[in-house]
Each structure stands twice: as structure tokens, then as C-alpha cells.
Write an enzyme that holds these catalytic residues in place. Sequence first.
Site, short mmCIF file in Angstrom:
data_model
loop_
_atom_site.label_atom_id
_atom_site.label_comp_id
_atom_site.label_asym_id
_atom_site.label_seq_id
_atom_site.Cartn_x
_atom_site.Cartn_y
_atom_site.Cartn_z
N THR A 15 0.81 -1.23 0.00
CA THR A 15 0.00 0.00 0.00
C THR A 15 0.84 1.27 0.00
O THR A 15 0.47 2.27 -0.60
CB THR A 15 -0.91 0.02 1.26
OG1 THR A 15 -1.74 -1.13 1.20
CG2 THR A 15 -1.77 1.26 1.32
N ASP A 59 1.35 -6.41 -4.61
CA ASP A 59 0.57 -6.48 -3.38
C ASP A 59 1.15 -7.69 -2.64
O ASP A 59 1.40 -8.73 -3.26
CB ASP A 59 -0.91 -6.73 -3.74
CG ASP A 59 -1.79 -6.70 -2.52
OD1 ASP A 59 -2.67 -5.84 -2.47
OD2 ASP A 59 -1.62 -7.57 -1.62
N SER A 61 0.03 -9.92 -0.98
CA SER A 61 -0.73 -11.18 -1.04
C SER A 61 -0.11 -12.10 -2.10
O SER A 61 -0.34 -13.30 -2.09
CB SER A 61 -2.18 -10.92 -1.40
OG SER A 61 -2.73 -10.03 -0.49
N ASP A 92 0.13 -7.04 4.60
CA ASP A 92 -0.64 -8.30 4.73
C ASP A 92 0.23 -9.52 5.03
O ASP A 92 -0.13 -10.35 5.86
CB ASP A 92 -1.46 -8.56 3.46
CG ASP A 92 -2.63 -7.59 3.32
OD1 ASP A 92 -2.94 -6.88 4.30
OD2 ASP A 92 -3.25 -7.55 2.24
N THR A 277 -0.29 -23.00 19.05
CA THR A 277 -1.61 -22.61 19.56
C THR A 277 -2.31 -21.56 18.69
O THR A 277 -1.65 -20.70 18.10
CB THR A 277 -1.53 -22.11 21.02
OG1 THR A 277 -2.83 -21.62 21.40
CG2 THR A 277 -0.52 -21.00 21.21
N GLN A 278 -3.64 -21.64 18.66
CA GLN A 278 -4.44 -20.63 17.96
C GLN A 278 -4.44 -19.31 18.74
O GLN A 278 -4.77 -18.27 18.20
CB GLN A 278 -5.89 -21.10 17.84
CG GLN A 278 -6.08 -22.24 16.89
CD GLN A 278 -7.53 -22.73 16.83
OE1 GLN A 278 -8.46 -22.04 17.24
NE2 GLN A 278 -7.71 -23.93 16.31
N CYS A 279 -4.12 -19.40 20.05
CA CYS A 279 -4.11 -18.17 20.87
C CYS A 279 -2.92 -17.32 20.47
O CYS A 279 -1.87 -17.83 20.11
CB CYS A 279 -3.97 -18.52 22.34
SG CYS A 279 -5.39 -19.34 23.00
N1 ASP Z 1 -2.76 -5.45 0.41
C1 ASP Z 1 -1.64 -4.65 0.85
C2 ASP Z 1 -0.40 -5.50 0.80
O1 ASP Z 1 -0.15 -6.27 1.70
C3 ASP Z 1 -1.90 -4.11 2.22
C4 ASP Z 1 -0.80 -3.23 2.77
O2 ASP Z 1 0.20 -2.92 2.15
O3 ASP Z 1 -0.93 -2.80 3.90
O4 ASP Z 1 0.35 -5.41 -0.14
#
Ligand code: ASP
Length: 343
Positions: A15, A59, A61, A92, A277-279
Site C-alpha cells: 500500500t 501487493d 498477497s 498483509d 496454539t491458535q491463541c
Molecule cells: N494489500 C496490501 C499488501 O499487503 C496491504 C498493505 O500494504 O498494507 O500489499
Amino acid sequence: MTSQPSILILYTGGTIGMIKDNKTGAYKPFDLDNLFKVIPALELFNFDIESYCFDPIMDSSNMSMSFWGKIVDVIEKNYEAYDGFVVLHGSDTMAYTASALSFMLQNLNKPVILTGSQLPLGMIRTDGRENLITAIEIAAATEDETPIVPEVCIYFENQLFRGNRTHKFNAQNFEAFRSPNYPALANAGVNIDYNRNAIHKPNFKKLKVYKNLDNNIAILKLYPGISEKIIRSILNIEGLKAVIIETYGSGNAPNYQWFLQTIEEAIKMDIIIANVTQCQVGVVEMGKYETSINLREIGVISGNDITTEAAITKLMYLLGNLKNREQVIKLFETSITGEMTIQ
Ligand code: ASP
């Protein structure tokens, strides 16, 4: 070390450098080719700041193991020429990248600070400006000509965290990261206060990079109602070498016979089963409850207080570099770069 610190900024995307697409209204990556134009204040630093832009930027992701290899390559090639590195990255998957880099860059004696933002640099209310400026300052900080933070970290919204202890917990607030089981390494207010006891000390050894990663690993999150069919199909994936079971509380799982038997069969097939753990806060203690004693007895290994992000990247690194299963297990249960607390 020169009197003027030199910093290399690696821009992977995220971002921080995005713009809004006129048609769709969605954020998309944009070339941050001239950082000084976007943040003229950078000129005020008495630092030699250079940047390296990956192609394509993305991005986060879309982050991948091969991209981690490219980041490591750039750091390795420029390691001697710069005093510190700042990696601009989407938030992310930043915790995964920071964790992976902490295993891939061993004997690290220089700062590698990942940062990004929740709003692009081009927006008036951006959090990216402060994040980037302070990340650069931390990457350049020295004492007695030695870097203060010679480790892979995430800097976000006034806090510096050990990278492999972090977790993105908030998709909206500027304060997007937490380090639930390890204290912040620094807090930035009027001054940057370093928590020196929590920071790695440099070992002055030669940097060693590990680019072989193995992704024959699955993460299996438990939930009430999970069926034998689902668990069996995951454990029967061809080539599977390890599974991280995200358990309840302090490492508990159902003690139905079919569940334990399925897990035991997988262990007998040499699949490593790790208990995480999920915690977010706390530690796996197999044996504390009846619902975890059996896990330990059948050979499930403990992730202690590790994050899922660090557990998966640690297993990628260990499986990618070691042939011996027992050695992988031994090192998984050991803290390699401060990713888990060993009592
Ligand atoms: N979707 C963006 C990414 O991880 C979110 C961010 O940069 O905060 O590239």
C-alpha cells in the site's frame, strides 16, 4: 563504517506505494521510482540513501518463496556496501516475510527493517511517511560504530518488533502489528527508546544465506466439528513432510480415538506434526490437560510460543536445508533466531 550512514531501501510493493485505480477504485502497486520526490524530508537526513525497486512490485498477497530469495539476493550482494536495509513491503504478509528473512539471513550483523503503511504515501493522512522515515533512522542507528538493531525487524506505528515474533492483527488501524510473546525492541516517541536487553547482540560473524526452502508443509487449524475425512485428506497429501496443527489454548486437541490414530499414523509415515496454539498470547504446554497428553505421547512436537508465521517459515527453512528428520525436529524445538521463548 563511513561517517555518513548508508541505507539501501528495497521496494517490494504494498500500500505504501499504491495508487487508486480510476476505474475500479481498488489500490494497485505503483512505481516509487523517486522516493526523494515523494518525501522531500529524506534529503534532510545526512545519510546516503539509495533504493532498489523490484520488478514487478506487488501487493504482498502475491508474496512467494522465490521472491524471498530475491530479497535475500539483493541484501547479500549489497551487504558490505550499506550499513542498513529498509524493506518496503505490504503489511498483509509482512510478518511471514520478516520471519522467513530471519531464518534465511543467519549471522546478520546489520539492521533489516521492514515497514509499509495502511495508507499510500500519496495520501495526506498517510502513515507511510513516519514509518519510512523512522525505519531509516533505526536502520542507521549505531553505538560505538556498531548497529543498535542487528536483526530483521518490523517497524510500524511507533513500534519496532522482532520480525519473527510479529503478527498482523488489525486491517484498519495504523497500529497493525503486535508481538504478543516478545517485548517491543524500540518505541518511537520524541526519542527512539531502544529496549537493549531484548535486542540481539551482534556476533561479528560472516553473513550466511540460506535460499533453499521446502513448502511441503500444511497448516491445519482445528475447530469443533472438524471431520476425520478432512484431516485424513490433508495428511495424505503427496510429498507432505510436515503439518502445523493450530490447536486450542495451551496446545489442546480432541482426544477422540480417530483423531489421535490419524495423527499417529502420519507420524509413523515420518510426517512431522508441530503443535502451535491458535491463541496469540501464551505457550503450548503438552501435558497440562488430558487433551494434550496423548499428543506428546504419539510424537507431536511443540511450537512453544511461536507464531504460525514463524513456524511455517522455520519449517520451510529447516526442511529445505536439512536431510535428517530428527535434526529438523530438534532445531524446530530450539530457538534459532529468537523466534521462541525456551523456558
Ligand atoms: N494489500 C496490501 C499488501 O499487503 C496491504 C498493505 O500494504 O498494507 O500489499
